[in-house]
Enzyme design. Structure first.
Site, PDB file in Angstrom:
ATOM      1  N   ASP A 424       0.865  -1.422  -0.100  1.00 58.62           N
ATOM      2  CA  ASP A 424       0.110   0.064   0.161  1.00 58.62           C
ATOM      3  C   ASP A 424       0.764   1.405   0.004  1.00 58.62           C
ATOM      4  OD1 ASP A 424      -2.635  -0.035  -0.248  1.00 58.62           O
ATOM      5  OD2 ASP A 424      -3.189   0.137   1.835  1.00 58.62           O
ATOM      6  N   ASP A 477      -9.012  -2.958   2.051  1.00 54.41           N
ATOM      7  CA  ASP A 477      -8.990  -2.221   3.541  1.00 54.41           C
ATOM      8  C   ASP A 477     -10.029  -2.814   4.536  1.00 54.41           C
ATOM      9  OD1 ASP A 477      -6.842  -0.781   2.394  1.00 54.41           O
ATOM     10  OD2 ASP A 477      -8.291   0.658   1.556  1.00 54.41           O
TER      11      ASP A 477
END
Length: 574
Positions: A424, A477
């Site tokens: 990420d 997420d």
């Protein structure tokens, strides 16, 4: 603020010694058997899970405010060139009738704009001559808002010539659809007093179209204030946390263990070999292996770069189709499970269909409903209300995946979440060093996608924001921390831990705080897309490790389940 899920590992390793091809069949069948489904849906499930896991590698894993503002490099700073970048509304009147409203972005220099339309003034619009406004204009600018195209000279030069001609303001038309930060020249003091605003290429084209039709075009510029927190953020927070809690408690709520026998009765009969795989898939837990984290990084990064380099409308359409297939499977599984929990005999009625054999009527009806729901969403995906259908399909898909894929212990969770953490951060913050652009944000923004958007995210419209748009969060997420929270619930249950002395409650609270810090970071960085796992991993995995160490249970959490798994393998070999 999303973020877009986005990344679930392709390599799931089951306990035992099955080959990879048999693994894939067992994974698909285990999802399909979560509810009484026809053979056709089982094939859909295989496609959905096989390709859906890869689909979920898609990169909308950031929580993004959906504002298309590009920041190129570090703008020179000076007291006269340090204005706050603000979004601007450009209201258009054509021959005295109000027409439409465009969006724009102020420069780092120049005059300010009113926050209310009633405090602004309407001025007629005129194109500069030359059109780049890099020299004195032969067109009359006094009392007009000047329009110029981008290029050939810097923004300050354009503003100086526009102001010297008496213009009331300057609109710079970009050569693309994004809104760029307009800064000053190096070591230059700005004396510009008129407002300077950039609008998109399509916005400039719309104004030019009116003006070339010999119509009088008037413009009003103002910059309304945005709320610090919109209701959509709270709703998205509740939806993300609720999905993880619901997925963790799903088997307890639906009582799926009690209904295994009934599910087997309602399912179509297959060959003895397929039945063996089905039994294995139902009885055995499907675990994510530690080695699969490496595959995740390679696969997700490769797919992300391919999306960035070859993004097009057909590519996004492929993702939409795969999302619909996965959403149908997830929604079917959830609805049937809920119905059977309330009315246990509702699946008893069966019919014989050609090629499909004996199938429960309940399963057929629910399948048709889910199919119609998904098709309607795909057809209406650009409507203002389409976010409701997208979120329903997405939540059902994530609940199904969290029933299928499980973390066996904290050791595997550490490998997987740390890899996702690095992934990420790299593709949001560090990729510009290589590609001169944030790859993940560019893909999430949908550059070169022909107006299509990637569907693997939850999104909620900003109801109180005068600019509209959506706050969003990617599936990854939710899924990555969700795997850990689901493990915590199973661990607490197996070890008979209470609510306070267990881990499930505290990791759920940690996930909620992680989302809060994500939105806080988004606000502090002026809406720049955030890698949510940067905040979520420390608040879930980090908290679990600290809490386990404080309770002197970290070793047990780290190696949990390995002894029983080894004993099962030894028994199978014997």
């Amino acid at each position: 603020m999303a973020k877009p899920v986005d990344r679930v590992c392709l390599c799931w390793q089951r306990r035992g010694r099955e080959k990879i091809d048999r693994q894939a069949i067992a994974v698909a069948m285990s999802v399909a058997m979560a509810s009484p489904q026809p053979l056709l849906l089982r094939h859909l499930a295989k496609v959905a899970i096989t390709f859906g896991i890869f689909l979920l590698l898609s990169p909308v894993s950031i929580t993004s405010a959906d504002d298309d503002i590009s920041h190129h490099g570090s703008a020179p700073k000076s007291p006269s060139c340090d204005n706050t970048l603000r979004l601007v509304k450009v209201k258009i009147w054509v021959d005295g009738a109000e027409s439409s409203v465009l969006g724009g972005l102020t420069a780092r220099f120049g005059g300010s704009l009113p926050t209310e339309a009633k405090d602004g003034a309407r001025f007629p619009a005129v194109f500069t001559n030359p059109s780049n406004c890099c020299s004195n204009s032969s067109s009359k600018l006094s009392g007009f808002i000047a329009l110029s195209i981008r290029g050939d000279c810097d923004f300050m030069t354009k503003a100086e010539f526009a102001e010297s001609g008496g213009a009331a303001g300057l609109l710079v038309i970009n050569d693309g659809e994004e809104l760029l930060e307009m800064s000053c020249r190096e070591d230059h003091v700005s004396n510009i007093t008129i407002p300077i605003v950039m609008i998109s290429k399509s916005g400039g084209g719309a104004i030019e179209k009116f003006m070339t039709s010999s119509k009088k075009v008037e413009l009003l510029l103002y910059s309304p204030n945005r709320p610090i927190v919109d209701f959509s953020v709270v709703f998205l927070w509740l939806m993300a946390v609720g999905t993880i809690v619901c997925a963790s408690l799903w088997s307890e709520f639906t009582g799926s263990k009690k209904n295994d026998e009934r599910y087997n009765e309602l399912s179509p009969k297959e060959s003895s070999n397929a039945g063996t795989v089905q039994d294995d898939a139902e009885d055995e837990v499907v675990d994510i292996s530690a080695k699969s984290a490496i595959v995740f990084v390679i696969s997700a990064s490769t797919f992300l770069v391919l999306l960035y380099l070859f993004m097009s409308s057909w590519f996004v359409w492929l993702l939409i189709v795969l999302f619909c297939i996965g959403g149908i499977e997830g929604m079917h599984s959830c609805i049937v499970a809920l119905i059977l929990r309330k009315w246990r005999n509702s699946g008893d009625k069966k019919v014989n269909l050609p090629l499909l054999g004996e199938i429960s009527v309940l399963s057929i009806v629910v399948l048709l409903f889910c199919l119609v729901f998904s098709i309607v969403w795909a057809a209406k995906r650009k409507e203002s209300y389409s976010w409701v259908g997208q979120d329903i399909l997405g939540v059902c898909l994530m609940i199904t995946i969290l029933q299928l894929a499980r973390l066996p212990n904290i050791k595997v969770a550490t490998v997987l979440l740390c890899c996702a953490f690095i992934y990420d951060i790299f593709w949001v913050f560090l990729s510009p060093l290589i590609f001169h652009d944030s790859v993940m944000i560019a893909v999430a923004r949908g550059d070169n996608s022909g107006g299509e958007s990637i569907p693997m995210l939850l999104r909620v419209p900003r109801t109180f924001d005068p600019w509209g748009g959506y706050d969003m969060i990617g599936f990854g997420d939710i899924l990555f921390p969700g795997l850990l929270v689901s493990f915590a619930f199973r661990y607490d249950k197996a070890n008979k831990k209470g609510v306070l002395n267990g881990y499930f409650l505290w990791l759920t609270i940690g996930y909620g705080f992680g989302l809060f810090f994500t939105y806080l970071g988004l606000y502090l960085m002026d809406g720049h897309g955030q890698p949510a796992l940067l905040y979520l991993v420390p608040c879930t995995l980090g908290f679990a490790v600290i809490l386990g160490a404080a309770r002197r249970e970290l070793k047990h959490l780290w190696n949990y389940g390995e002894e029983s798994s080894q004993s099962k393998e030894n028994a199978a070999e014997a």
